[in-house]
Enzyme design. Structure first.
Site, short mmCIF file in Angstrom:
data_model
loop_
_atom_site.label_atom_id
_atom_site.label_comp_id
_atom_site.label_asym_id
_atom_site.label_seq_id
_atom_site.Cartn_x
_atom_site.Cartn_y
_atom_site.Cartn_z
N HIS A 91 -75.21 37.91 8.47
CA HIS A 91 -74.14 38.72 7.85
C HIS A 91 -74.46 39.02 6.39
O HIS A 91 -73.67 38.75 5.48
CB HIS A 91 -72.79 37.99 7.96
CG HIS A 91 -71.63 38.94 7.90
ND1 HIS A 91 -70.44 38.69 8.56
CD2 HIS A 91 -71.45 40.11 7.25
CE1 HIS A 91 -69.59 39.68 8.32
NE2 HIS A 91 -70.19 40.55 7.52
N GLU A 120 -69.08 33.07 13.55
CA GLU A 120 -70.06 32.83 12.51
C GLU A 120 -69.80 31.48 11.85
O GLU A 120 -68.64 31.06 11.74
CB GLU A 120 -70.03 33.95 11.47
CG GLU A 120 -70.37 35.32 12.05
CD GLU A 120 -70.38 36.42 11.00
OE1 GLU A 120 -70.01 36.14 9.84
OE2 GLU A 120 -70.76 37.56 11.34
#
Length: 412
Positions: free
Chosen positions: A294, A271
């Site tokens: 997220h 990420e």
């Protein structure tokens, strides 16, 4: 409490809060006398983080800051870490423990937020909202009921029936869905939910599969080509747990082949470290996939609850030595006693160390008013309250000289 007795006054305790944790954390620290706070809206890269932690006593992070063993080697003043999240996989928990640093998190504060996101995504996938939204932005009009379904009567399979999974179960039943779940531990089912004896059993009957498991060797790529092949044709999958649990290449292949009809993914193995960094995923460009950054626990309510819970734990550890709620540490707690001096001692779990700690006081005829010790296979942690006036600097020096000492400090 006599502030002159403090080994380190609160205004000298340096706090670093990263990744824009909710400002209620700053407020709570300040209300409790902690004002030496550095607040940053983003994560820090490895070298920047190493530079910052050298003089920090308390640090608060979310999911993007990585506290590795290498980083911890430079954090010689660090006494505690706060993970403003459910998980703690962004911290090397064992390395932190061996340096005498407890790690605190908020395992329950954002369960509702994640559960609500999962239910909203389940309904969106059943109604084919991603495809219709994608087409409408291109000027296409896909008004068609043939591939859209109600949630009522559909089977949702929950993998991992913990705090979030069980919340999803409750909300799904309120929509009239049939709930089945699989967990490696025996769990009490809520409402009319039914346990499955195996993962394979759950996959074979679910219209929607949603994952709520931790990141462990057992869960790594637990949904891959084989497992996806066991799912019903036309089923969908949701992952709001950990990025490593679903093989995205296998998932992409099944979506292109129209074996699965859709997916919603909120977590990824890799990420971006900030909102400025480019995000890349194998699933980009597929119009039947919901990709979110997220955000399962990213609601104002959840972030405030998390901030308060983690900050309270950090303050309690700093003030009285309580490790209740630590994820990597033995749990020790004594109520504060203003008529005594309190010493904390974290040490390697080896025979005879407690006796040596006690002798530091008894050989000086100092009365130990209360004492609490807890150990695990690696460390021991003892809190001692003593009566009478003593030379704290001398006692700390003797405690530090005990072989096997990891950390020691006087609180008041």
């Amino acid at each position: 409490m006599n502030k002159s007795k403090l080994s380190l006054p609160k205004d000298k305790i340096k706090i670093l809060l990263l990744e824009g944790v909710h400002k209620s954390s700053v407020d709570l620290f300040q209300q409790n006398g902690y004002n030496n706070i550095k607040y940053l809206s983003g994560a820090l890269e490895k070298e920047e983080l190493i530079k910052e932690v050298k003089d920090i006593h308390l640090i608060g992070i979310r999911s993007r800051s990585l506290i590795t063993e290498h980083v911890l080697k430079h954090a010689n003043k660090l006494i505690a870490i706060g993970c403003f999240s459910i998980g703690t996989n962004q911290v090397n928990l064992n390395a932190a423990k061996l340096k005498g640093i407890p790690v605190f998190n908020a395992p329950f504060s954002n369960t509702r937020s994640v559960a609500e996101l999962v239910i909203s995504e389940a309904i969106s996938l059943l109604r084919k909202i991603p495809e219709k939204n994608f087409a409408a932005h291109k000027g296409e009009w896909l008004k068609d009921a043939s591939s859209s379904f109600e949630a009522r009567g559909k089977v949702i399979g929950i993998i991992g029936y913990g705090h979030i999974g069980s919340q999803v179960s409750i909300l799904a039943e309120n929509f009239g869905m049939k709930v089945v779940y699989y967990d490696i531990e025996k769990k009490l089912n809520l409402g009319n939910s039914k346990p499955c004896n195996s993962l394979e059993e759950l996959l074979a009957q679910s219209d929607i599969v949603t994952l709520h498991v931790p990141e462990t060797p057992l869960t790594k790529s637990m949904i891959s080509q084989k497992e996806i092949g066991l799912m019903k044709k036309g089923a969908s999958i949701i992952n709001a747990s950990r990025g490593s649990v679903v093989d995205l290449d296998a998932l992409k292949d099944s979506l292109i082949r129209n074996h699965l009809s859709g997916a919603a993914i909120d977590v990824f193995s890799e990420e971006p470290s900030s909102n400025k960094e480019r995000f890349v995923s194998a699933l980009q460009g597929l119009d039947n996939v919901i990709l979110t950054p997220h955000i399962g626990g990213s609601t104002s309510e959840a972030q405030e609850n998390i901030a308060i819970e983690v900050t309270e734990k950090l303050i309690k550890y700093s003030n009285v030595g309580s490790t209740l709620g630590a994820t990597n540490f033995v749990e020790v707690s004594l109520a504060p006693n203003i008529n005594t001096q309190r010493y904390l001692h974290i040490h390697e779990n080896k025979p005879g160390i407690l006796n040596k700690i006690t002798k530091v006081f008894t050989t000086k005829k100092i009365n130990i008013a209360s004492q609490y010790l807890q150990t695990d296979p690696h460390i021991g942690y003892v809190i001692l309250d003593i009566n009478g006036k003593v030379n704290s600097a001398q006692i700390l020096s003797e405690l530090k000289s005990i072989r096997g000492t990891i950390k020691t400090r006087v609180l008041y």
